[in-house]
Design an enzyme around this catalytic site. Sequence first.
Site, PDB file in Angstrom:
ATOM      1  CE  LYS A   1      47.745  43.031  40.714  1.00  0.00           C
ATOM      2  NZ  LYS A   1      48.505  42.284  41.688  1.00  0.00           N
TER       3      LYS A   1
ATOM      4  CG  ASP B   1      42.850  41.925  40.139  1.00  0.00           C
ATOM      5  OD1 ASP B   1      42.088  41.926  39.140  1.00  0.00           O
ATOM      6  OD2 ASP B   1      42.427  41.910  41.299  1.00  0.00           O
TER       7      ASP B   1
END
Length: 233
Positions: free
Chosen positions: A132, A151
Amino acid sequence: MIEVVKIPKKSKKQLDRASEIYAELVKHYPNAYCELNHNNPFELLIATILSAQCTDVRVNKVTPALFKAYPTPYEMAEAPLEELEELVRTTGFFRNKAKSLKESSQTLVDEFDGEVPKTMEELLTLRGAARKTANVVLGNAFGINEGVVVDTHVRRISNRLGLTKEENNTDKIERDLMALFPRESWTDLSHLMIHHGRNACKARLSSPPEHPICIKYGKNCECWKMRGLGSEK
Ligand code: SF4
């Protein structure tokens, strides 16, 4: 060795639906952007590490003093751990995050001449940087669409809108999104979904959604049932 990301196949119907949802998101959130304040790739890397389990607003309150004290990886690598901890305390998990800041800065100095690297493989060698974080840095600091940032908002909305069947495994959710949306849209896609998450598709919904995207595409979403209309098959 880095894992090769296998992207699943999607039907034309799924691709068309994804394309329509993307167009609607762009229409409603034309100014969606990365909300972590930064002036260079290093600042974005550090801000993204701090954003784990923390809001962007909170991170943006902390980073000005942090970057004033330690503006480059060279300074941050030499920073006393206790001082880093104090500076990032309010972002949560501050001991671990302070260690990540110091160690990742040291790696930048030792392995990359003090520069943030531009590949997924290299970014994943930095402490505190998972896929991420690497996707945020590659997409927003370098304009490289290597993957989709998943997320908490992106995970929730992908599920609710039926863009993935995977509820928890963010790698699998990312692959479903990579399969549904064209590569050039991957970085923007997460900004758009995050904006929709903050504006309409919140984690806890106390009233039926009124947002046009929800009216048009959310008919299989749980919250649609709040309208008393049931789900559409
Ligand atoms: S209909 Fe509900 S769950 Fe679906 S996208 Fe809208 S707010 Fe989210």
